[in-house]
Write a protein that holds these residues in place. Structure first.
Motif, PDB file in Angstrom:
ATOM      1  N   TRP A 170       0.840  -1.199   0.000  1.00 54.32           N
ATOM      2  CA  TRP A 170       0.000   0.000   0.000  1.00 54.32           C
ATOM      3  C   TRP A 170       0.878   1.252   0.000  1.00 54.32           C
ATOM      4  O   TRP A 170       0.496   2.287  -0.511  1.00 54.32           O
ATOM      5  CB  TRP A 170      -0.944   0.003   1.215  1.00 54.32           C
ATOM      6  CG  TRP A 170      -2.086  -0.967   1.088  1.00 54.32           C
ATOM      7  CD1 TRP A 170      -2.481  -1.614  -0.059  1.00 54.32           C
ATOM      8  CD2 TRP A 170      -2.992  -1.378   2.109  1.00 54.32           C
ATOM      9  NE1 TRP A 170      -3.573  -2.401   0.210  1.00 54.32           N
ATOM     10  CE2 TRP A 170      -3.905  -2.275   1.525  1.00 54.32           C
ATOM     11  CE3 TRP A 170      -3.127  -1.071   3.462  1.00 54.32           C
ATOM     12  CZ2 TRP A 170      -4.944  -2.878   2.252  1.00 54.32           C
ATOM     13  CZ3 TRP A 170      -4.165  -1.661   4.185  1.00 54.32           C
ATOM     14  CH2 TRP A 170      -5.062  -2.556   3.585  1.00 54.32           C
ATOM     15  N   ARG A 171       2.061   1.120   0.587  1.00 51.60           N
ATOM     16  CA  ARG A 171       2.949   2.290   0.671  1.00 51.60           C
ATOM     17  C   ARG A 171       3.723   2.542  -0.613  1.00 51.60           C
ATOM     18  O   ARG A 171       4.077   3.658  -0.930  1.00 51.60           O
ATOM     19  CB  ARG A 171       3.922   2.136   1.826  1.00 51.60           C
ATOM     20  CG  ARG A 171       3.311   2.478   3.171  1.00 51.60           C
ATOM     21  CD  ARG A 171       4.179   1.985   4.305  1.00 51.60           C
ATOM     22  NE  ARG A 171       5.469   2.623   4.378  1.00 51.60           N
ATOM     23  CZ  ARG A 171       6.565   2.026   4.852  1.00 51.60           C
ATOM     24  NH1 ARG A 171       6.507   0.781   5.286  1.00 51.60           N
ATOM     25  NH2 ARG A 171       7.698   2.665   4.886  1.00 51.60           N
ATOM     26  N   ASP A 227       4.385   1.253  -4.909  1.00 49.15           N
ATOM     27  CA  ASP A 227       3.918   0.445  -6.039  1.00 49.15           C
ATOM     28  C   ASP A 227       4.989  -0.607  -6.330  1.00 49.15           C
ATOM     29  O   ASP A 227       6.016  -0.659  -5.661  1.00 49.15           O
ATOM     30  CB  ASP A 227       3.549   1.318  -7.243  1.00 49.15           C
ATOM     31  CG  ASP A 227       4.763   1.934  -7.926  1.00 49.15           C
ATOM     32  OD1 ASP A 227       5.904   1.532  -7.613  1.00 49.15           O
ATOM     33  OD2 ASP A 227       4.575   2.831  -8.768  1.00 49.15           O
ATOM     34  N   ASN A 263       3.631   5.750  -2.668  1.00 51.20           N
ATOM     35  CA  ASN A 263       2.244   6.169  -2.838  1.00 51.20           C
ATOM     36  C   ASN A 263       1.975   7.275  -1.820  1.00 51.20           C
ATOM     37  O   ASN A 263       1.728   7.000  -0.650  1.00 51.20           O
ATOM     38  CB  ASN A 263       1.325   4.961  -2.625  1.00 51.20           C
ATOM     39  CG  ASN A 263      -0.144   5.349  -2.551  1.00 51.20           C
ATOM     40  OD1 ASN A 263      -0.506   6.495  -2.828  1.00 51.20           O
ATOM     41  ND2 ASN A 263      -0.972   4.401  -2.166  1.00 51.20           N
ATOM     42  N   THR A 264       2.033   8.523  -2.286  1.00 47.59           N
ATOM     43  CA  THR A 264       1.961   9.646  -1.342  1.00 47.59           C
ATOM     44  C   THR A 264       0.572   9.826  -0.735  1.00 47.59           C
ATOM     45  O   THR A 264       0.404  10.521   0.245  1.00 47.59           O
ATOM     46  CB  THR A 264       2.366  10.962  -2.039  1.00 47.59           C
ATOM     47  OG1 THR A 264       1.639  11.042  -3.261  1.00 47.59           O
ATOM     48  CG2 THR A 264       3.854  11.000  -2.307  1.00 47.59           C
ATOM     49  N   GLU A 265      -0.417   9.170  -1.372  1.00 47.76           N
ATOM     50  CA  GLU A 265      -1.771   9.298  -0.823  1.00 47.76           C
ATOM     51  C   GLU A 265      -2.018   8.383   0.358  1.00 47.76           C
ATOM     52  O   GLU A 265      -2.961   8.561   1.116  1.00 47.76           O
ATOM     53  CB  GLU A 265      -2.808   8.995  -1.918  1.00 47.76           C
ATOM     54  CG  GLU A 265      -2.994  10.174  -2.832  1.00 47.76           C
ATOM     55  CD  GLU A 265      -3.794   9.816  -4.059  1.00 47.76           C
ATOM     56  OE1 GLU A 265      -4.636   8.899  -3.975  1.00 47.76           O
ATOM     57  OE2 GLU A 265      -3.563  10.462  -5.080  1.00 47.76           O
TER      58      GLU A 265
END
Lengths: 460, 196
Positions: B46-47, B49, B55-57
């Motif tokens: 999740w952190r 890809d 993944n900054t979101e």
């Protein structure tokens, strides 16, 4: 006082009652494997504590093993190191190890029952949540963390609070084409993934009474997928006949004495459970999952439900499915038959029965992975291997394989895999892989057709 | 094991239900034979890809969130028994996980590693998420001795349950091994006395 099967086994293993409802529970058998044991061995070594009862521990290499060329050194360095450590730890501590290539090697929860190590009335633990499998024998069996593995190493016991009791009764006769996997997927779809948390579950009713030991193991195996630490089925003649004559089963008089004791274990008529559920066998159909937890299951010819919930939508987005969509005719490139859920001989028989005389779809990559060396041998002896090979399938060597994809058996990103394993979590079978859980029959039908078919039509 | 008594911190919100142990630490990271380094890979997929891009979101990567409390959706930690999940959470620096429901094995594993699982009501959980949304710096106080969790900005508070033995262990940094080893005589006596 009237007691449940669970009460009888649990109470017989309480070493001491502590305050705050904590009890010291004695553990009869401890299964270990390469992934969740090394840190426990290290912990004890650092503290200078010896292994208390090494003879009650049985080790196997299963999670992190290749399913091809097992006679060669394991290629991945970290995997090889982990397997070597298990080997060293076991020989240092006089623990029996069924290492790669050993005739008894296999997934812990396949190997132990088939060798007669698992017996009714026992308490068993393993650093693996699917230890619940052994409950099929009327055994209290549950998964533990590595800290607890160390505790059992040090004391052959655990400090626990007795779980609550739950009974799931399914009466009636299963329809043709409905396998034990469908029964448990149906139950989890109905009850949800956390309905069993805090409970130990007993499965009762004619459906389980009529079921083989392999089927009962499939059901108990997935108890943890509804949150229950374990599942149990009362031992009966099916159980005793299965155990009789197995390598480590009691023999002669000793066996008869054990059977007499095992017969006292079933739940007393009128014993109370904290929670009960009832289902009808006639309502159960072949099942598939569409989401990213095992509770997200539907009957194979149903459509995906419409639910307005962010987690549900996140799950569908990951799977690239739409609300209301049917999965019939969904093209599938990967099929996995194996795991501690469905890697037993009966599962390969069910697959072979469907596959016999047919040919694999060209675009499908299928991995057939026996749960143990013994299962592999039986597949060959019963001629199932020939059936698979004639249809274009290749049999692999035993291990957990693509169930958790720790080894090279990974499903590529974005691909669908119809799998007989137990978890359809995001990335479970490889980064970005999309898992659809099903029975060995549905998996075999998918491998032949290259897409999900309505298997119920084959039985009309 | 780390001792735990009281903590005040901002929190990282993870408003997702049924977060399973394969998300907390994917199986491919379970090959280590010690307990180190798992924090780097917590929520790995999740952190990052698959090419390793951040993944900054994702809340753990979102600079506006920080702290040693993780607030997660219902049924946190379901799935496998891998203690690596607790090591990963602990290794990342999380001391408290707040949710409206925890899976059994994860809860035990967390407690055995000095990470406190705090189970709150669904409505309280919702209000925590709302407070953090309003102000990401919202401070939350977790008091183990008093068994209370308080959102300091709104002064909303709830008490939480914990087994008193486990509470003592956490406050003092004890684990079960020494205790069980001290019970050896009882265990041996049980073995002798046992008639099946």
């Amino acid at each position: 006082m009237k007691k449940t099967l669970f009460d009888k086994v649990w109470d017989a293993h309480v070493v001491k009652e502590m305050k705050d409802k904590q009890q010291i529970l004695y553990i009869d058998k401890h299964l270990i494997h390469e992934v969740t044991s090394p840190q426990a061995f290290n912990e004890l070594e650092q503290r200078g504590i010896p292994i208390f009862r090494p003879k009650q521990i049985v080790a196997t290499a299963d999670h992190n093993t290749p399913t091809q060329d097992q006679h060669l050194p394991v290629k991945d360095e970290m995997s090889r190191n982990q397997l070597n450590q298990l080997n060293e730890n076991c020989s240092k501590n006089n623990i029996t190890l069924y290492d790669l290539g050993h005739k008894y090697n296999g997934i812990a929860h396949v190997m132990s029952p088939e060798l007669g190590i698992t017996q009714p009335g026992m308490t068993m633990v393993c650093g693996d949540s699917h230890t619940s499998t052994h409950g099929a024998f009327g055994t209290i069996a549950f998964g533990i963390g590595t800290s607890q593995v160390a505790q059992v190493f040090a004391s052959q016991s655990l400090l626990l609070q007795k779980p609550k009791s739950l009974r799931i009764t399914v009466n009636g006769k299963l329809k043709p084409g409905v396998l034990p996997k469908d029964v448990i997927l149906y139950i989890i779809a109905k009850l949800g993934t956390n309905s069993g948390t805090g409970y130990f579950c007993e499965y009762a009713g004619t459906v389980f009474e009529d079921m083989s030991m392999e089927g009962r193991m499939t059901v108990c195996n997935m108890s943890i997928e509804m949150g229950a630490r374990g599942g149990m089925i009362a031992p009966d003649e099916t159980t005793f006949n299965y155990i009789k004559g197995r390598e480590f089963a009691p023999k002669g008089d000793e066996f008869d004495k054990k059977v007499a004791y095992w017969k006292t274990l079933p739940t007393d008529e009128g014993a109370a459970f904290d929670q009960e559920y009832h289902f009808d066998a006639e309502d159960i159909e072949p099942m598939i999952t569409f989401g990213t937890n095992p509770g997200m299951g539907i009957k194979i010819n149903e459509s995906i439900p419409t639910e307005d919930n962010a987690s549900f939508e996140k799950s569908l987005a990951y799977m690239d499915f739409q609300k209301g969509q049917s999965l019939i005719d969904q093209r599938v490139n990967y099929v996995f038959i194996g795991s501690c859920t469905n890697g037993r001989i009966e599962d390969f028989r069910a697959a072979a029965k469907f596959i016999e005389g047919k040919v694999k779809a060209d675009h499908v990559t299928a991995w057939f992975v026996p749960g143990s060396q013994q299962v592999a041998k039986q597949i060959e002896e019963e001629g199932l291997k020939d059936i698979f090979e004639q249809a274009g399938f290749q049999l692999r060597q035993p291990g957990c394989s693509a169930c958790l994809a720790m080894n090279d058996d990974k499903i590529p990103e974005g691909e669908y895999c119809v799998s007989t394993s137990n978890r359809n979590f995001e990335g479970r079978q490889g980064q970005g892989a999309r898992t659809i859980l099903a029975s060995p029959l549905v998996a075999a039908a998918t491998a032949i057709n290259g897409k999900i078919i309505d298997i119920t039509k084959q039985f009309d | 094991m780390d001792k735990f008594t009281k903590l005040t911190s901002s929190a990282i919100p993870l408003e997702i239900e049924n977060i399973d142990t394969d998300q907390i630490i994917p199986a491919r990271f379970l090959k280590a034979t010690d307990k180190k380094g798992f924090g780097e890979n917590v929520f790995r997929d999740w952190r990052f890809d698959k090419n390793g891009n951040v993944n900054t979101e994702f809340p753990l990567n979102d600079k506006k969130f920080s702290g040693t409390i993780l607030v997660a959706g219902d049924n946190f930690g379901c799935g496998s028994s891998r203690e690596h999940a607790a090591w990963a959470v602990h290794g990342y620096g999380i001391k408290v996980v707040v949710s409206s429901f925890f899976a059994d094995i994860f809860k035990g594993n967390a407690l055995n590693n000095g990470v406190l699982p705090v189970q709150v009501s669904p409505s309280f959980l919702k209000s925590i998420f709302e407070e953090i949304k309003k102000n990401p710096d919202t401070k939350i106080e977790v008091d183990l001795e008093g068994q209370t969790i308080t959102v300091l900005s709104s002064q909303q508070s709830e008490s939480f349950e914990i087994n008193s033995y486990k509470k003592t262990c956490l406050i003092n940094g004890y684990d079960d091994i020494d205790f069980l080893v001290s019970m050896k005589e009882e265990v041996e006596a049980f073995e002798k006395a046992r008639v099946e």
